[in-house]
Write a protein that holds these residues in place. Structure first.
Motif, mmCIF file in Angstrom:
data_model
loop_
_atom_site.group_PDB
_atom_site.id
_atom_site.type_symbol
_atom_site.label_atom_id
_atom_site.label_comp_id
_atom_site.label_asym_id
_atom_site.label_seq_id
_atom_site.Cartn_x
_atom_site.Cartn_y
_atom_site.Cartn_z
ATOM 1 N N PRO A 70 -5.064 -2.166 -3.193
ATOM 2 C CA PRO A 70 -4.358 -1.004 -2.568
ATOM 3 C C PRO A 70 -3.263 -1.584 -2.018
ATOM 4 N N SER A 71 -2.497 -0.329 -1.663
ATOM 5 C CA SER A 71 -1.193 -0.603 -1.148
ATOM 6 C C SER A 71 -1.494 -0.581 0.572
ATOM 7 N N THR A 72 -0.894 -1.178 1.353
ATOM 8 C CA THR A 72 -0.873 -1.351 2.709
ATOM 9 C C THR A 72 0.443 -1.337 3.454
ATOM 10 N N LYS A 73 1.371 -0.941 2.657
ATOM 11 C CA LYS A 73 2.759 -0.944 3.034
ATOM 12 C C LYS A 73 3.548 0.320 2.783
ATOM 13 N N LEU A 74 4.443 0.905 3.524
ATOM 14 C CA LEU A 74 5.018 2.127 3.230
ATOM 15 C C LEU A 74 6.697 1.675 3.659
ATOM 16 N N GLN A 75 7.475 1.933 2.756
ATOM 17 C CA GLN A 75 8.965 1.860 3.075
ATOM 18 C C GLN A 75 9.764 2.859 2.955
ATOM 19 N N TRP A 132 6.740 -0.740 7.053
ATOM 20 C CA TRP A 132 6.043 -0.766 8.119
ATOM 21 C C TRP A 132 4.568 -1.155 7.514
ATOM 22 N N ALA A 133 4.058 -2.239 7.910
ATOM 23 C CA ALA A 133 2.915 -2.771 7.534
ATOM 24 C C ALA A 133 1.552 -2.237 8.297
ATOM 25 N N PHE A 134 0.712 -1.658 7.671
ATOM 26 C CA PHE A 134 -0.417 -1.195 8.050
ATOM 27 C C PHE A 134 -1.551 -1.988 8.113
ATOM 28 N N ALA A 135 -2.446 -2.134 9.216
ATOM 29 C CA ALA A 135 -3.755 -3.035 9.307
ATOM 30 C C ALA A 135 -4.783 -2.278 9.757
ATOM 31 N N ASN A 136 -5.985 -2.593 9.076
ATOM 32 C CA ASN A 136 -6.889 -1.932 9.383
ATOM 33 C C ASN A 136 -8.185 -3.078 8.640
ATOM 34 N N ALA A 137 -9.300 -2.966 8.892
ATOM 35 C CA ALA A 137 -10.343 -3.817 8.270
ATOM 36 C C ALA A 137 -10.714 -3.047 6.818
ATOM 37 N N ASN A 138 -10.306 -1.897 6.576
ATOM 38 C CA ASN A 138 -10.595 -1.269 5.206
ATOM 39 C C ASN A 138 -9.261 -0.864 4.343
ATOM 40 N N ALA A 139 -8.868 -1.825 3.711
ATOM 41 C CA ALA A 139 -7.573 -1.527 2.943
ATOM 42 C C ALA A 139 -7.652 -0.264 1.899
ATOM 43 N N GLY A 140 -8.872 0.219 1.563
ATOM 44 C CA GLY A 140 -8.981 1.532 0.884
ATOM 45 C C GLY A 140 -8.659 2.713 1.852
ATOM 46 N N VAL A 141 -8.993 2.578 3.027
ATOM 47 C CA VAL A 141 -8.657 3.965 3.948
ATOM 48 C C VAL A 141 -7.244 3.843 4.123
ATOM 49 N N LEU A 142 -6.493 2.569 4.208
ATOM 50 C CA LEU A 142 -4.933 2.612 4.391
ATOM 51 C C LEU A 142 -4.484 3.188 3.159
ATOM 52 N N SER A 143 -4.737 2.732 2.031
ATOM 53 C CA SER A 143 -4.308 3.237 0.781
ATOM 54 C C SER A 143 -4.278 4.763 0.816
ATOM 55 N N VAL A 144 -5.455 5.312 1.443
ATOM 56 C CA VAL A 144 -5.433 6.673 1.156
ATOM 57 C C VAL A 144 -4.545 7.347 1.991
ATOM 58 N N VAL A 170 -1.680 10.053 0.940
ATOM 59 C CA VAL A 170 -1.544 11.315 1.530
ATOM 60 C C VAL A 170 -0.198 11.502 2.294
ATOM 61 N N THR A 171 0.184 10.455 3.104
ATOM 62 C CA THR A 171 1.697 10.735 3.886
ATOM 63 C C THR A 171 2.554 10.842 2.754
ATOM 64 N N SER A 172 2.651 9.928 1.676
ATOM 65 C CA SER A 172 3.566 10.016 0.889
ATOM 66 C C SER A 172 3.446 11.524 -0.071
ATOM 67 N N ILE A 173 2.552 11.892 -0.183
ATOM 68 C CA ILE A 173 2.644 13.313 -0.883
ATOM 69 C C ILE A 173 3.108 14.151 0.061
ATOM 70 N N ILE A 174 2.409 14.264 1.455
ATOM 71 C CA ILE A 174 3.071 15.201 2.426
ATOM 72 C C ILE A 174 4.478 15.256 2.602
ATOM 73 N N VAL A 175 5.081 13.825 2.614
ATOM 74 C CA VAL A 175 6.491 13.852 2.992
ATOM 75 C C VAL A 175 7.289 14.134 1.622
ATOM 76 N N SER A 176 6.898 13.907 0.498
ATOM 77 C CA SER A 176 7.508 14.554 -0.661
ATOM 78 C C SER A 176 7.621 15.739 -0.936
ATOM 79 N N ARG A 177 6.892 16.429 -0.067
ATOM 80 C CA ARG A 177 6.911 18.241 -0.198
ATOM 81 C C ARG A 177 7.789 18.739 0.953
#
Length: 109
Positions: free
Chosen positions: A5-10, A65-77, A81-88
């Motif tokens: 899962p991706s945990t970074k957004l560029q 930006w590096a995102f951190a949390n115990a659950n990498a799956g939640v970070l991917s979501v 979702v943020t990428s979809i919102i921003v792309s719109r």
């Protein structure tokens, strides 16, 4: 093979001129809005995240930006979702474009 899962957004700001710079206030406001979206998505998923800014890379203005949390799956979501919102978000103003076209037609006449 399952993809990690991706945990970074560029963010990469594509500039229209050759100056390779951007108004700092505009950039800061853009990033503040994006961070607010990320926080709202995390809030909707009832989770807490930590966002760290990484060192710049070559080629334009880029932040990672590096995102951190115990659950990498939640970070991917959250990132997905943020990428979809921003792309719109529209990159231009259709009403302004129409006015420019009308102005050009009138100036030609």
């Amino acid at each position: 093979m399952q993809q990690a899962p991706s945990t970074k957004l560029q963010m990469h700001y594509y500039l229209n001129d050759e100056l390779h710079r951007m108004d700092a206030i505009v950039r800061n406001k853009c990033e503040a809005e994006l961070l607010a979206i990320v926080q709202e998505v995390a809030k909707a998923l009832n989770t807490h995240i930590i966002i760290d800014a990484e060192a710049w890379k070559e080629g334009g203005l880029r932040d990672i930006w590096a995102f951190a949390n115990a659950n990498a799956g939640v970070l991917s979501v959250i990132i997905g979702v943020t990428s979809i919102i921003v792309s719109r978000i529209p990159t231009n103003n259709p009403e302004l474009e129409q006015l420019k076209k009308e102005d050009l037609k009138l100036s030609i006449l």
